[in-house]
Design an enzyme around this catalytic site. Structure first.
Site, short mmCIF file in Angstrom:
data_model
loop_
_atom_site.label_atom_id
_atom_site.label_comp_id
_atom_site.label_asym_id
_atom_site.label_seq_id
_atom_site.Cartn_x
_atom_site.Cartn_y
_atom_site.Cartn_z
N LYS A 14 54.70 38.25 11.03
CA LYS A 14 53.77 37.79 12.00
C LYS A 14 53.14 36.49 11.41
CE LYS A 14 50.56 40.67 13.02
NZ LYS A 14 51.21 42.04 12.42
N ARG A 89 44.15 43.21 19.15
CA ARG A 89 44.72 44.30 18.38
C ARG A 89 44.40 45.43 19.18
NH1 ARG A 89 45.58 42.14 12.95
NH2 ARG A 89 46.22 43.57 11.31
N ARG A 141 54.55 43.12 -1.02
CA ARG A 141 53.77 41.80 -0.76
C ARG A 141 52.66 41.94 -1.84
NH1 ARG A 141 51.73 41.19 5.42
NH2 ARG A 141 50.25 42.60 4.92
N ARG A 143 49.38 42.56 -1.45
CA ARG A 143 47.98 42.34 -1.25
C ARG A 143 47.10 43.64 -1.42
NH1 ARG A 143 47.89 40.39 4.99
NH2 ARG A 143 46.66 42.36 5.06
N ARG A 154 47.37 51.91 8.01
CA ARG A 154 47.46 50.62 8.82
C ARG A 154 48.60 50.81 10.03
NH1 ARG A 154 47.76 46.90 4.54
NH2 ARG A 154 48.91 45.41 5.94
P1 AMP Z 1 46.35 41.24 9.05
O1 AMP Z 1 46.13 40.20 7.84
O2 AMP Z 1 46.33 40.82 10.16
O3 AMP Z 1 47.01 42.58 8.61
O4 AMP Z 1 44.66 42.11 9.05
C1 AMP Z 1 44.22 42.51 7.92
C2 AMP Z 1 43.14 43.29 8.23
O5 AMP Z 1 41.99 42.61 8.82
C3 AMP Z 1 43.42 44.72 9.30
O6 AMP Z 1 44.03 45.80 8.52
C4 AMP Z 1 42.04 44.78 9.85
O7 AMP Z 1 41.25 45.58 9.27
C5 AMP Z 1 41.61 43.44 10.01
N1 AMP Z 1 41.85 42.64 11.42
C6 AMP Z 1 42.48 41.68 11.30
N2 AMP Z 1 42.61 41.32 12.69
C7 AMP Z 1 42.01 42.14 13.46
C8 AMP Z 1 41.40 42.34 14.71
N3 AMP Z 1 42.01 41.61 15.60
N4 AMP Z 1 40.64 43.47 15.09
C9 AMP Z 1 40.62 44.39 14.13
N5 AMP Z 1 40.58 44.29 12.98
C10 AMP Z 1 41.29 43.13 12.45
#
Ligand code: AMP
Length: 199
Positions: A14, A89, A141, A143, A154
């Protein structure tokens, strides 16, 4: 006007694809994960609250996310399109998001008609990648929240809380599914074709 939501499990590509598409259509790439990570690094009140959830691979509570996204979308750069990466999400986030879009400059007497118009105003890209490939990609990755334990959580969180959005947006004729199990260039090409068709 390009307005897209990027949906898909963690590791589907994404972020990479959203960035490329945002650059080529000159709209901001709004990644809720990136905004949250910046807040965590700055130890802002939001960052302090969000960190514990992120470290576990859990979702940050909807209210915090909705406020954050609303503020970001009020920026001048987001008035002529956007790419949302990682939001909504949850079904609650998706419903509240439509309400917030509705509350900005629309006709109060025709909520249903307005809602349909808002739904038509953006498309949702569903990047599809098989589970085993996702895990391998996430592990490579490196991270902070990409260790094996958190990755499992996740993915589980994704299937429980985010996957229902596929049906949600399919029912509203907003969903575009793209096979994400190819090289970056091949996926970008299919995305661009889909975006061209949708605008
Ligand atoms: P990502 O970089 O999109 O994988 O997001 C990393 C982390 O941020 C996720 O595992 C969640 O803990 C939090 N996060 C990101 N976007 C959201 C969202 N729309 N709703 C809730 N938590 C989020």
């Amino acid at each position: 006007m390009v307005k897209l939501v990027f949906l898909g499990p963690p590791g589907a590509g994404k972020g990479t694809q959203a960035q490329i598409i945002a650059e080529s259509y000159q709209v901001p790439h709004i990644s809720t994960g990136d905004i949250l990570r910046t807040n965590v690094a700055e130890k802002s009140p939001l960052g302090i609250q969000a960190k514990e959830y992120m470290d576990q691979g859990d979702l940050v509570p909807d209210e915090l996310i909705l406020d954050m996204v609303q503020k970001r979308l009020e920026n001048p750069d987001a008035q002529n399109g956007w790419i949302l990466d990682g939001f909504p999400r949850t079904v609650t986030q998706a419903e509240e998001f439509v309400k917030k879009l509705l509350s900005t400059g629309t006709n109060e007497n025709d909520t249903e008609g307005e809602e349909a118009k808002i739904s038509n105003s953006f498309n949702v890209i569903n990047l599809q990648v098989p589970d085993d490939i996702l895990v391998a990609r996430l592990l490579s990755r490196g991270r902070q929240d990409d260790n094996e334990e958190t990755i499992k959580n996740r993915l589980q969180v994704y299937y429980q809380q985010t996957q229902p959005l596929i049906e949600f947006y399919q029912g509203r004729q907003q969903l575009i599914s793209i096979d994400g199990n190819h090289s970056v260039d091949v996926v970008t090409n299919s995305l661009k074709q889909a975006v061209e068709k949708s605008i």
